[in-house]
Write a protein that holds these residues in place. Structure first.
Motif, mmCIF file in Angstrom:
data_model
loop_
_atom_site.group_PDB
_atom_site.id
_atom_site.type_symbol
_atom_site.label_atom_id
_atom_site.label_comp_id
_atom_site.label_asym_id
_atom_site.label_seq_id
_atom_site.Cartn_x
_atom_site.Cartn_y
_atom_site.Cartn_z
ATOM 1 N N PRO A 153 -12.863 -26.799 -31.975
ATOM 2 C CA PRO A 153 -13.743 -27.115 -30.837
ATOM 3 C C PRO A 153 -14.184 -28.578 -30.847
ATOM 4 C CG PRO A 153 -14.351 -25.009 -31.793
ATOM 5 C CD PRO A 153 -13.329 -25.608 -32.715
ATOM 6 N N HIS A 209 -16.737 -29.584 -23.350
ATOM 7 C CA HIS A 209 -17.858 -28.666 -23.574
ATOM 8 C C HIS A 209 -18.977 -28.883 -22.562
ATOM 9 C CE1 HIS A 209 -16.922 -27.490 -28.023
ATOM 10 N NE2 HIS A 209 -15.903 -27.313 -27.217
ATOM 11 N N THR A 255 -11.829 -20.753 -34.765
ATOM 12 C CA THR A 255 -12.910 -20.793 -35.757
ATOM 13 C C THR A 255 -13.423 -19.401 -36.106
ATOM 14 O OG1 THR A 255 -14.694 -20.933 -34.118
ATOM 15 C CG2 THR A 255 -13.674 -23.014 -34.841
ATOM 16 N N ARG A 303 -15.358 -17.837 -34.026
ATOM 17 C CA ARG A 303 -16.527 -17.701 -33.154
ATOM 18 C C ARG A 303 -16.102 -17.813 -31.700
ATOM 19 N NH1 ARG A 303 -19.942 -22.523 -34.533
ATOM 20 N NH2 ARG A 303 -21.307 -21.657 -32.912
ATOM 21 N N HIS A 342 -19.828 -22.259 -28.945
ATOM 22 C CA HIS A 342 -19.637 -23.676 -29.258
ATOM 23 C C HIS A 342 -20.205 -24.590 -28.180
ATOM 24 C CE1 HIS A 342 -17.167 -23.130 -32.847
ATOM 25 N NE2 HIS A 342 -16.547 -22.155 -32.215
#
Length: 568
Positions: free
Chosen positions: A213, A322, A340, A342, A347
């Protein structure tokens, strides 16, 4: 811990294990074959792929990260496709590059892979391969180039090529000044700095969850890319230890997030065929209509060329992907995971926008509805696409007579003929440019405008084609018409003078003619590709249509990482 896949080659004391270890030892530490994960770095660097030429340096940072985390990094050169260099079109070899990479990943003693791509077809091909072999995998996008300037004005590579070349044809820019702009266009290493296909696919690789990310969109010349590459190398070792594969990361929610990102970014129409192909390899049900259903009402938030003013370096400065996704977080799948472990949505918690001119607030978008529009009608029974964000408002609903070209060569031969019967209301139709017809579905749909109309000040017309267009291009262009003319699609039977109606709001593309009563013209049939051997022959015989991703029919799905037979 489950045995490493590479142990199938290296474990044991028989002759085969001895050969595998001995030939690979060459200075490696004594414990290199005792459970340490072997990580391939699938590197598409090539001097003939200028956008990827710096990936050798990126690979060294990846290797350092792998080694630091306890793995063994292994450089694996893969087929590299330079969009600006290879002829007839890089798309002809996307599937071949994916197939070759898949086979090399499966055939070799590796436990995971880091995928290094940049130029348009390299990231899609690498992701297609990774999905089919399903080894733990993670992408490092090569990043966009820095912004160059000409006469004090920032240049968007690709987009400004189209604009400047049309100004030369219109007589408003001298050939000498056009030539001078050439050395200013490409300022640094990296791929196109507009929201073209390379930028789009790097960002969508992250939206899919397949990158560390925050890495997508870092400029190629920025040292933070090397830092992220190092961290990705370490992450690759973690993926192997966790058994985290593309099949555990990619799901329907991943592709939903990619489609939302595509619209909010104003990304390339080429992403449609690439995402469809990646989904086909991953076994995820994704259709052309999903792009319209999910993305149509997503606002365009990023003011980047070709739909806006700024460039990729500005997007990174303003907060990056993001920051964009945080504005449309409610439209994302909250549970879609990343490499990851997640979810992508988690993120986004620290995301911030630092320049509201580049990344607009949700309530003040560049355009309120910016997703790819899917058109259907008797000209495109299986669908066609248009990017409303790049189209002219006055042409979103249009009716005009067709001016038909049977091939790219026919277009070039007649387009600037002063006697060509064409007006600003005409609809330019180019056929024979789909996956089978050219072959390879070249980026020719954004046809140049006739010189005599340029001289009159015309800068956009409705254009219809079964090929693609560069993600850096702009205009009211209907493309990916399916089925293509070469596959028997109705586009093969349109004639000059037929009235064509485009209505983007109604999602229709129609011609006033009884197409079933006609036969294709001999000129069109004579212009079709008829390869007799090699990949080109295999491609034409087995490629599918654009509405399903233009992959080869025998490459859909996955075969996993298992090697059918042993050796020696």
């Amino acid at each position: 811990m489950a045995p490493r896949r590479s142990a199938q080659w290296y474990a044991g004391d028989d002759r085969n294990s001895y050969i595998h270890r001995a030939w690979m030892r060459r200075g490696l530490p004594s414990d290199a074959f005792e459970g340490r994960p072997h990580i391939a770095i699938a590197n598409s660097a090539s001097d003939l792929t200028p956008c990827n030429a710096h990936l050798g340096e990126v690979a060294r940072s990846v290797a350092n990260g792998v080694y630091e985390a306890g793995g063994i990094p292994l450089d694996l050169p893969v087929v590299s496709l330079g969009e600006t260099q290879v002829r007839p079109t890089a798309m002809l070899w996307r599937n071949m590059a994916a197939m070759a990479t898949e086979e090399m990943l499966r055939a070799n003693p590796i436990d995971g892979v880091v995928l290094l791509g940049g130029c348009d077809k390299t990231i899609p091909a690498l992701l297609m391969a990774a999905c089919s072999v399903d080894l733990p995998a993670v992408v490092v996008p090569g990043g966009p180039m820095l912004t160059g300037t000409f006469r004090g004005v920032p240049l968007g590579c690709g987009t400004d090529v189209w604009k400047l070349s049309e100004e030369v044809r219109a007589g408003t820019l001298s050939a000498a000044d056009f030539a001078r702009s050439e050395s200013s266009m490409i300022r640094s290493r990296g791929h196109c700095n507009t929201m073209g296909t390379a930028s789009t696919m790097g960002l969508l690789a992250e939206a899919l969850g397949m990158t560390l990310p925050g890495v997508a969109g870092i400029p190629a010349a920025d040292s933070r890319l090397l830092e992220a590459a190092h961290a990705t190398g370490a992450l690759a070792v973690e993926l192997v230890d966790a058994g985290r594969r593309p099949s555990t990361v990619l799901g329907p929610g991943s592709f939903r997030n990619a489609i939302v990102a595509l619209a909010a970014l104003g990304g390339s129409t080429n992403a449609v065929v690439h995402l469809l192909a990646i989904a086909g390899r991953a076994g995820i049900e994704l259709s052309l209509d999903d792009f319209d259903r999910i993305g149509a009402d997503v606002p365009l938030l990023v003011d980047l060329q070709p739909a806006g003013r700024y460039l990729m370096e500005d997007l990174h400065r303003a907060g990056g992907l993001h920051a964009v996704l945080a504005e449309v977080r409610d439209l994302l799948d909250p549970l879609a995971p990343t490499v990851t472990g997640r979810p992508l949505a988690e993120h986004l918690d620290a995301a911030a926008v630092y320049d509201r001119e580049v990344i607009r607030p949700r309530e003040m978008p560049l355009q309120p509805r910016a997703g790819i529009a899917v058109l259907r009608g008797n000209l495109a029974p299986d669908g066609a696409v248009i990017k409303p964000a790049a189209a002219s408002a006055h042409l979103l609903r249009h009716r005009g007579p067709a001016v038909v070209f049977d091939s790219v060569e026919d277009l070039h031969a007649r387009l600037d003929d002063p006697d060509l019967d064409v007006t600003a209301d005409s609809v330019l139709v180019l056929r024979g440019c789909g996956p089978k017809g050219y072959p390879g579905m070249p980026e020719v749909s954004n046809m140049p405008l006739p010189a005599k109309l340029l001289a009159q000040g015309v800068r956009d017309m409705v254009r219809v084609c079964d090929g693609r267009m560069s993600g850096t291009a702009y205009g009211t262009v209907v493309l990916h018409v399916a089925p293509e003319a070469a596959a028997g699609g109705p586009l093969a039977r349109v004639r000059t003078g037929d009235l064509v109606t485009l209505d983007i709001e109604a999602r229709t593309l129609h011609v006033d003619a009884d197409l079933d009563a006609r036969e294709p013209s001999p000129e069109f049939l004579a212009a079709l590709a008829r390869p007799s051997r090699g990949w080109e022959r295999l491609y034409v015989d087995t490629v599918q249509q654009a509405n399903t991703g233009a992959d080869q029919d025998f490459l859909l799905g996955a075969s996993g990482d298992r090697v059918a037979r042993g050796s020696h």
